[in-house]
Write a protein that holds these residues in place. Structure first.
Motif, PDB file in Angstrom:
ATOM      1  N   UNK A  34       0.688  -1.449  -0.281  1.00 50.55           N
ATOM      2  CA  UNK A  34       0.003   0.149   0.139  1.00 50.55           C
ATOM      3  C   UNK A  34       1.014   1.191   0.187  1.00 50.55           C
ATOM      4  N   UNK A  35       2.380   1.501   0.684  1.00 53.32           N
ATOM      5  CA  UNK A  35       2.640   2.438   1.079  1.00 53.32           C
ATOM      6  C   UNK A  35       3.435   2.510  -0.752  1.00 53.32           C
ATOM      7  N   UNK A  36       3.690   1.604  -0.914  1.00 53.83           N
ATOM      8  CA  UNK A  36       4.451   1.102  -2.426  1.00 53.83           C
ATOM      9  C   UNK A  36       3.849   2.013  -3.402  1.00 53.83           C
ATOM     10  N   UNK A  37       2.224   1.499  -3.563  1.00 55.67           N
ATOM     11  CA  UNK A  37       0.869   1.957  -4.333  1.00 55.67           C
ATOM     12  C   UNK A  37       1.494   3.624  -4.427  1.00 55.67           C
ATOM     13  N   UNK A  38       1.066   4.155  -2.557  1.00 55.78           N
ATOM     14  CA  UNK A  38       0.411   5.744  -2.179  1.00 55.78           C
ATOM     15  C   UNK A  38       2.614   6.001  -3.378  1.00 55.78           C
ATOM     16  N   UNK A  39       3.507   5.634  -3.305  1.00 62.61           N
ATOM     17  CA  UNK A  39       4.439   6.437  -3.894  1.00 62.61           C
ATOM     18  C   UNK A  39       3.872   6.045  -5.030  1.00 62.61           C
TER      19      UNK A  39
END
Length: 246
Positions: A34-39
Motif C-alpha cells: 500500500x505504501x509503495x502504491x501510494x508512492x
C-alpha cells in the motif's frame, strides 16, 4: 509469583507484546504494498501535472491531465494487481489440490515426508516423527500445506482485495500532487508541488523501509532522488513544449 513466592512465567506467551500471528508477514506485505502504491501515485501524478504546469498556466488543462493520470494509474494498478494475484492464487490452489490428493493416495509417504521436513529443521528423528504424527492427527492438510508449501489453505490472498487496495493507495498518493499544484497561486504552483511531493516521498520511503527492516536513510534518499529527477525531467519537457507552442 505463585503461592510459594517462586517466580512464574507464561509459557504460552513469553513475549505478549510481540505479534505471533500466522498472518503477520502477509499483513506487513500488504501494508508495504500500500505504501509503495501510494508512492507510485505521488511520483507519476506529480510528474504529469508538473510537466503540464510548466507548459501552461491553464488550471483546467492541469486539472484534466491530473485527473486523467490519476484514473488511468489507479485502474492500471488495480488490473495489474488483480491479474498478478489471481495467477498466484491459481498456482497456490493447484499446489494445494495436488497435496490433498497425495494425502489421500499416499498417507504413509506424506507422513514420512513431513517427518523429514522437521528432522531437517534440527529435531531428532523420534521427536520429528512425533510432531508429524500429532500435526497429522490434528489437521494433516494444513500441516503439509504450511510445512511443504508455506501456505495457509484457509487464508489465500484475495485478488479483489489486492486490486482495491492498490487502486485506493494509488489514488490517495495521487491526490497530494494534484492538490499541491492546483491550490497555490500560479507563481507558487510548481515550487509548492515540488516541496509537498518530496516531503511525502520522504515519509513513504521511511515507512516502507521500516516495514521491511531496511535502512530508512538509504530508502528515503533513493525515493526522494527518484521523484525529484522525474519531476525535473517532466518540468523540462513541459518548458520545451511551452516554448515550442505545442
Amino acid at each position: 509469583m505463585d503461592d510459594t513466592g517462586a517466580e512464574t512465567t507464561d509459557a504460552a506467551t513469553p513475549h505478549p507484546h510481540e505479534p505471533h500471528g500466522t498472518g503477520l508477514s502477509a499483513k506487513l506485505n500488504w501494508l508495504r504494498a500500500g505504501v509503495l502504491g501510494a508512492n507510485d501515485g505521488i511520483v507519476s501524478t506529480a510528474g504529469l501535472v508538473v510537466g503540464v504546469a510548466a507548459a501552461s498556466t491553464d488550471t483546467n488543462a492541469i486539472l484534466t491531465a491530473g485527473i486523467a493520470g490519476l484514473a488511468a494509474g489507479a485502474i492500471s494498478m488495480a488490473v495489474g494487481e488483480y491479474v498478478s494475484v489471481s495467477t498466484q492464487r491459481d498456482t497456490e490452489r493447484a499446489l494445494l489440490s495436488k497435496e490433498k490428493r497425495e494425502l489421500t493416495e499416499e498417507p504413509d509417504y506424506e507422513l514420512a515426508e513431513l517427518t523429514d521436513i522437521y528432522r531437517a529443521k534440527g529435531l531428532s528423528t523420534e521427536t520429528a516423527r512425533q510432531v508429524a504424527e500429532e500435526l497429522t492427527a490434528h489437521d494433516a492438510f494444513a500441516a503439509h500445506a504450511e510445512a511443504e508449501l508455506g501456505l495457509d489453505p484457509h487464508d489465500l490472498t484475495n485478488p479483489w482485495h489486492a486490486a482495491l487496495s492498490s487502486a485506493i493507495a494509488f489514488t490517495v498518493g495521487a491526490m497530494l500532487p494534484l492538490l499541491a499544484i492546483l491550490l497555490p497561486p500560479t507563481q507558487w504552483r510548481i515550487p509548492v508541488c515540488f516541496a509537498a511531493v518530496l516531503a511525502a516521498l520522504a515519509l513513504t520511503g521511511s515507512v516502507s523501509a521500516r516495514l521491511g527492516g531496511a535502512n530508512p536513510r538509504r530508502a528515503v534518499l533513493r525515493v526522494v532522488l527518484g521523484g525529484a529527477i522525474a519531476m525535473a525531467v517532466t518540468y523540462g519537457i513541459g518548458q520545451l513544449a511551452g516554448v515550442a507552442g505545442i
